[in-house]
Motif scaffolding. Structure first.
Motif, PDB file in Angstrom:
ATOM      1  N   THR A  55       0.661  -1.082  -0.122  1.00 40.85           N
ATOM      2  CA  THR A  55      -0.016  -0.145  -0.029  1.00 40.85           C
ATOM      3  C   THR A  55       0.745   1.285   0.059  1.00 40.85           C
ATOM      4  N   TYR A  58       2.300   1.459  -3.623  1.00 38.04           N
ATOM      5  CA  TYR A  58       1.242   2.011  -4.385  1.00 38.04           C
ATOM      6  C   TYR A  58       0.895   3.538  -4.258  1.00 38.04           C
ATOM      7  N   ARG A  61       3.730   5.711  -5.724  1.00 41.79           N
ATOM      8  CA  ARG A  61       3.752   5.622  -7.144  1.00 41.79           C
ATOM      9  C   ARG A  61       2.518   6.258  -7.540  1.00 41.79           C
ATOM     10  N   SER A  62       1.380   6.292  -7.223  1.00 38.69           N
ATOM     11  CA  SER A  62       0.328   7.058  -7.434  1.00 38.69           C
ATOM     12  C   SER A  62       0.745   8.610  -7.347  1.00 38.69           C
ATOM     13  N   ALA A  67       1.767   4.238 -10.989  1.00 39.82           N
ATOM     14  CA  ALA A  67       1.360   3.092 -10.136  1.00 39.82           C
ATOM     15  C   ALA A  67       1.036   2.015 -11.058  1.00 39.82           C
ATOM     16  N   SER A  68       0.830   2.395 -12.411  1.00 36.77           N
ATOM     17  CA  SER A  68       0.644   1.091 -13.317  1.00 36.77           C
ATOM     18  C   SER A  68       1.647   0.576 -13.991  1.00 36.77           C
ATOM     19  N   ALA A  91       1.616  -3.494  -4.232  1.00 38.12           N
ATOM     20  CA  ALA A  91       1.159  -2.343  -5.118  1.00 38.12           C
ATOM     21  C   ALA A  91       0.276  -2.487  -6.340  1.00 38.12           C
ATOM     22  N   ALA A  94      -3.316  -3.189  -5.463  1.00 38.61           N
ATOM     23  CA  ALA A  94      -3.813  -1.879  -5.109  1.00 38.61           C
ATOM     24  C   ALA A  94      -4.654  -1.256  -6.497  1.00 38.61           C
ATOM     25  N   VAL A  95      -3.754  -1.280  -7.281  1.00 39.86           N
ATOM     26  CA  VAL A  95      -4.165  -0.852  -8.712  1.00 39.86           C
ATOM     27  C   VAL A  95      -5.300  -1.705  -9.400  1.00 39.86           C
TER      28      VAL A  95
END
Length: 173
Positions: A55, A58, A61-62, A67-68, A91, A94-95
Motif C-alpha cells: 500500500t 502504491y 507511485r500514485s 502506479a501502473s 502495489a 491496489a491498482v
C-alpha cells in the motif's frame, strides 16, 4: 511465484475491466495453490507485508503517476527477494482494486484485518469471469527463470557452507 506476478501485471495492464478481472482471478487462483503449502506464520507475514508495504509503494507511485508501471513487478528477485516481491504484488493489487473495487480503501478503514487476497476475491466475486491463462511459452519462460534462480540459491548456500567448513573449527577451553 513468477506466474502470480505476471498475472497481476497483466491485470493492471488490461484494457477492459473484464480482462482485468480474468487476470486478477488467475493471480488469485495461482496464489491460493501457492500458499496452501505455507505455514500460517508465513502466510500471515506475507499477507501483512504485502498490505502494509504494498500500500505504501502504491501510494508513492500514485503520487508520481507511475502506479501502473509493472516493470519492477516483473524484475527477477530470486527466492531471497520475497520481501521486495510483497512490496510489488501489494502495489499491483491496489491498482487492480482501484479499478475493480473502488471502495477497497473504505473497507480497509472499517475492517483493518482484511487482507488484499480477501479484497481481490471480493473484487471478482459475482463477475462472470474465468481465470485467464498464460500462453505456454510465457509460463515455460517463467518456470525456467525460477529453476535458474533456485539453482543459484542452492549453489550460493553450498558455497557458504563450503567456505565455513574450509575455515576449520577450533574449541578453546
Amino acid at each position: 511465484l513468477g506466474l502470480e506476478e505476471e498475472a497481476l501485471a497483466r491485470a493492471v495492464e488490461a484494457e477492459s475491466n473484464e480482462t482485468c478481472a480474468a487476470w486478477a482471478a488467475a493471480a488469485l487462483e495461482i496464489r491460493r495453490r501457492r500458499v496452501a503449502g505455507l505455514s500460517d506464520v508465513h502466510r500471515t507475514f506475507e499477507s501483512a507485508l504485502e498490505l502494509q508495504e504494498g500500500t505504501a509503494e502504491y501510494m508513492g507511485r500514485s503520487t508520481i503517476g507511475t502506479a501502473s508501471d509493472m516493470a519492477r513487478l516483473r524484475e527477477s528477485r530470486g527466492p531471497a527477494g520475497i520481501r521486495w516481491r510483497c512490496y510489488e504484488t501489494g502495489a499491483a493489487i491496489a491498482v487492480v482494486l482501484d479499478r475493480l473495487l473502488p471502495s477497497w480503501k473504505a473497507t480497509l478503514d472499517a475492517e483493518p484485518e482484511t487482507t488484499f487476497e480477501e479484497l481481490l476475491a471480493a473484487a471478482i466475486a459475482g463477475r462472470e469471469v474465468q481465470p485467464a491463462t498464460l500462453p505456454d511459452d510465457a509460463a515455460a519462460a517463467i518456470a525456467a527463470r525460477a529453476r535458474t534462480e533456485i539453482a543459484a540459491l542452492v549453489d550460493g548456500r553450498a558455497a557458504l557452507e563450503n567456505g565455513f567448513n574450509l575455515r576449520g573449527h577450533r574449541i578453546v577451553v
